[in-house]
Structure formats: structure tokens, C-alpha cells
Design a protein around this motif. Sequence first.
Motif, PDB file in Angstrom:
ATOM      1  N   TRP A   1      24.921  30.176  83.610  1.00 38.62           N
ATOM      2  CA  TRP A   1      25.116  31.511  83.024  1.00 38.62           C
ATOM      3  C   TRP A   1      23.750  32.173  83.023  1.00 38.62           C
ATOM      4  N   PRO A   2      23.623  33.361  83.647  1.00 35.42           N
ATOM      5  CA  PRO A   2      22.298  33.993  83.765  1.00 35.42           C
ATOM      6  C   PRO A   2      21.646  34.182  82.403  1.00 35.42           C
ATOM      7  N   VAL A   3      20.394  33.783  82.295  1.00 36.47           N
ATOM      8  CA  VAL A   3      19.694  33.862  81.012  1.00 36.47           C
ATOM      9  C   VAL A   3      19.482  35.314  80.611  1.00 36.47           C
ATOM     10  N   ALA A   4      19.429  36.212  81.625  1.00 42.84           N
ATOM     11  CA  ALA A   4      19.240  37.631  81.327  1.00 42.84           C
ATOM     12  C   ALA A   4      20.393  38.158  80.467  1.00 42.84           C
ATOM     13  N   ARG A   5      21.602  37.619  80.700  1.00 39.55           N
ATOM     14  CA  ARG A   5      22.752  38.094  79.918  1.00 39.55           C
ATOM     15  C   ARG A   5      22.629  37.679  78.466  1.00 39.55           C
ATOM     16  N   THR A   6      22.147  36.466  78.260  1.00 39.92           N
ATOM     17  CA  THR A   6      21.941  36.011  76.881  1.00 39.92           C
ATOM     18  C   THR A   6      20.897  36.888  76.207  1.00 39.92           C
ATOM     19  N   ALA A   7      19.856  37.225  76.960  1.00 36.88           N
ATOM     20  CA  ALA A   7      18.791  38.055  76.397  1.00 36.88           C
ATOM     21  C   ALA A   7      19.331  39.422  75.985  1.00 36.88           C
ATOM     22  N   VAL A   8      20.148  40.057  76.833  1.00 33.34           N
ATOM     23  CA  VAL A   8      20.656  41.378  76.443  1.00 33.34           C
ATOM     24  C   VAL A   8      21.652  41.266  75.298  1.00 33.34           C
ATOM     25  N   ALA A   9      22.390  40.156  75.235  1.00 33.33           N
ATOM     26  CA  ALA A   9      23.308  39.964  74.101  1.00 33.33           C
ATOM     27  C   ALA A   9      22.513  39.907  72.805  1.00 33.33           C
ATOM     28  N   ALA A  10      21.408  39.166  72.831  1.00 29.80           N
ATOM     29  CA  ALA A  10      20.571  39.077  71.629  1.00 29.80           C
ATOM     30  C   ALA A  10      19.981  40.441  71.292  1.00 29.80           C
ATOM     31  N   ALA A  11      19.557  41.181  72.311  1.00 31.22           N
ATOM     32  CA  ALA A  11      18.992  42.515  72.081  1.00 31.22           C
ATOM     33  C   ALA A  11      20.042  43.448  71.479  1.00 31.22           C
ATOM     34  N   ALA A  12      21.292  43.325  71.941  1.00 39.12           N
ATOM     35  CA  ALA A  12      22.362  44.154  71.398  1.00 39.12           C
ATOM     36  C   ALA A  12      22.546  43.870  69.914  1.00 39.12           C
ATOM     37  N   VAL A  13      22.511  42.592  69.564  1.00 42.86           N
ATOM     38  CA  VAL A  13      22.699  42.202  68.163  1.00 42.86           C
ATOM     39  C   VAL A  13      21.527  42.698  67.315  1.00 42.86           C
ATOM     40  N   LEU A  14      20.321  42.621  67.846  1.00 41.99           N
ATOM     41  CA  LEU A  14      19.151  43.129  67.118  1.00 41.99           C
ATOM     42  C   LEU A  14      19.285  44.632  66.887  1.00 41.99           C
ATOM     43  N   SER A  15      19.684  45.341  67.939  1.00 39.31           N
ATOM     44  CA  SER A  15      19.832  46.794  67.836  1.00 39.31           C
ATOM     45  C   SER A  15      20.876  47.151  66.786  1.00 39.31           C
ATOM     46  N   ALA A  16      22.023  46.448  66.816  1.00 41.07           N
ATOM     47  CA  ALA A  16      23.106  46.741  65.867  1.00 41.07           C
ATOM     48  C   ALA A  16      22.679  46.399  64.447  1.00 41.07           C
TER      49      ALA A  16
END
Lengths: 164, 253
Positions: B34-49
Motif C-alpha cells: 500500500w503506497p506510503v504516500a496514501r497513508t501520509a495524506v490520510a494522516a494529513a487529512a485527519v490533522l487538518s480536520a
Amino acid sequence: MSPERPAGSERRGSPGGPRRRSLVTGLLIGVGIAAFVDEVVFHQLLHWHHFYDRSTTTAGLVSDGWFHAFGWLAMVGGMFLFADLQRRRATVRPRLLAGVLVGSGGFQLYDGLVHHKLLQLHQVRYGVELLPYDLVWNLAGALALLAGLALLARHRRRERARTG
Amino acid sequence: MTPLLPEAVAVAAWAGLGAYLWAESRLHRRGDRWPVARTAVAAAAVLSASAAALWPVRTLVDEVAVHLLLTMLAPLLLALSAPVSLALRTLPRAPRRVLLALLHSRWARAVTWAPVVLVLQVGGVAVFWLAPLPHALHGPLMVHMLAAGWLFSTCLVGRDPVPGRPGTLGRAVLLLVAAAAHHVVAKLLYARGGGSGAELLFYGGDAVEVATALVLCAQWYERTRPRPGRDARADVTGGEVGRLRDRRRVPAR
């Protein structure tokens, strides 16, 4: 529905050859540059333009909203199209340059005539005699537009002469 | 926002991230990638929210900041993290079947159809900022905007597959219309005395629009990369240039 399918996995074809693509790319970059200069220089740095002017009409707001949004998209899209042309070594330089001139001149003229004058969105500058500002603004746009069209016509003539 | 809602949003966001990481670990355990970039953006989304949820809202500027983070930036990042694909690959059979049935339902087809997505997105923003809303409706409308923002971003640049998604040009037009509408809403808010809040709405909207456009174009650029061999000859003759309109085959059900 396979989950691993990327956002797009289609093949590409070829309509809209490099000649047309170069012109379109130039037009987009031209519009992008004009919109960017308008925003950065005249709105943010000089503060000549106003974000909102009491005389602004609804039609003016809508038109301005479209153009502001289009300016950014044109800039980003134009840059990527240019990169695509370059990596394929398919850029037709005179047509690209003509596109930049026509795009920026056309945008400037539209902004100057339709936005500033017809829709009264905001003026070039406040608290000064407007006429010289309006003349310079619109003449600069018209000059770029005409230069671009002339360049396009000259390139077309040369191409025709070359192919006989 | 209405009381309790911020906490609910933050809790839901972190629970979502927990589920995401758990699903990913399941993939890894069975040897899938699973691309690590996707995990990174998921975490960024949660931080933003969660930044939005915990933001102390006192003035209109604060409200706008919450709007930008929660209903524009977070949905964009969420769409890039492909949560539905991950769920489909890791859910046990029964819930997976339910999710698939839901995704294939007529209802899902309707709300992922580009014009509907656009109306949901633009309508939410316009109503939220311009209609005289009772305070109690602010929270629910925020949730609507979050959901609509996710659909919108998924339709434009999402990593999850969307049947019948428009081509690159169509998506650019979609983005253009939404961004223009956002600008008009911001200026109308300014005309009503929105002041620096309205300006933040205008320029913050720009930032997310540009980010979305960059992702959209980068995806196109990657997709139309000339392939050695087949396209090399075309380059020499100056023949082929990447298509702007994508031909997309909708995966068979």
C-alpha cells in the motif's frame, strides 16, 4: 470494480497535433500570466485595484469570479501542457509565443474594457485622473494581442511557403 | 459550530485514521503493498480536520478558517488516500458485500454523478455563507459540506475509482465552475460586511483550488507519459501529443 485501478488508466491517442497544442498552451499561459500580474502587482503590491468596489454589479462579481478562477487554472494547466510538449520535443515555438501574447493581451483588454468600464468592477487606480491609466492599460493589452496575431499570421505564411 | 460537534468530528477523524492504519497492517500482513504516500495524506487529512475541530471560533475569520480546513482541505487529502479502495481490500466478506452493494446502488451512482456532485458542493457553500441560517443548522451543514467536499475531490482527483467519472477536461471544467462559484460567494459575503473573513474565504479558496489543479494536472502528466518504443518514433516525426480527453472504460460489475 478493481480497487487498485488508478484515477485513470486509459491509453492516449493523438488528435489536436503539436501545432494546435502549442497555440492552446500559449493561450493558457498568457491568460495565466495576465491574471497573475493583475492579482499580485495591482491588487497586492500596489493596492491600486480594490478587492470590492461599492459600484460593483452582480454581473461584475460573477464575471470576475470566473476570470479569477480561470486565471489560476490556466496557469497550472498551461505549465503542464508546456512540459508535455517539451518532453515530446513537439513545441512549435512561434505558435506558443503567439499564444502567450494573444492570451495575455486578450485578458488585459477584457479586464480593461469589460470589467473596469462596462461592469464597473473596480478601476485601475483611485483618486487620480483615470483616462491616462485606462489608455495605457488597454493599449498595452491591444498591442500584445495584435503582436500575437501578427506573429501567428507570419508563422502560417512561412509554413505555407516552406511546404509549397 | 454547534457544541459537541467539534469533539465528535475530532473523535471520528482519529477513529478513522485508526481504522485506516489497522486495514493497512492487514494488507502488509498478507504481503500486499500500500503506497506510503496514501497513508501520509490520510494522516494529513485527519490533522487538518482535527485542527479545524479544535479551532477556537470567535470571529468570522475563525469560522472561515474552520471551513477551509474541514470542508475543503481535509476532503481533498482524504480523497487522495483512497479510503474506499482500502476498505474493499481489507474488510471481511460480509461487510465488504454490504459496502459493494452500497457503492453499486442507484443512490451511489446518483450522488457521484458529476453535475449532482457540483450542485451539492456549490449549494452547501452558498447556503452556509449567504443564507440566514438558524445556528442549530450550522453543524449539520458543516457535515454536509465535508461529505460533498469528499465526493467532489474524489470525482476530480480521488484515488478511489468512480464509474462514469468525466475526463481530464471535464474535471477541469468542474473545478473551474466550483472555484468561480466560491469566489462569487466570498465577494458577496464581503459586500455584506464580511471584511477580512470574506477575503480569507476568497484567497484560501484559491489555495485549495490551485492545489487541486496541480494534482489533477500531475495525474494527467503521469498518465500520458510517452512510453519508450511505441511513442519514441512518434516523437521524432513530431506526430503524437498526449490526449487531453481521456477515454475511460468503466470497469464491468
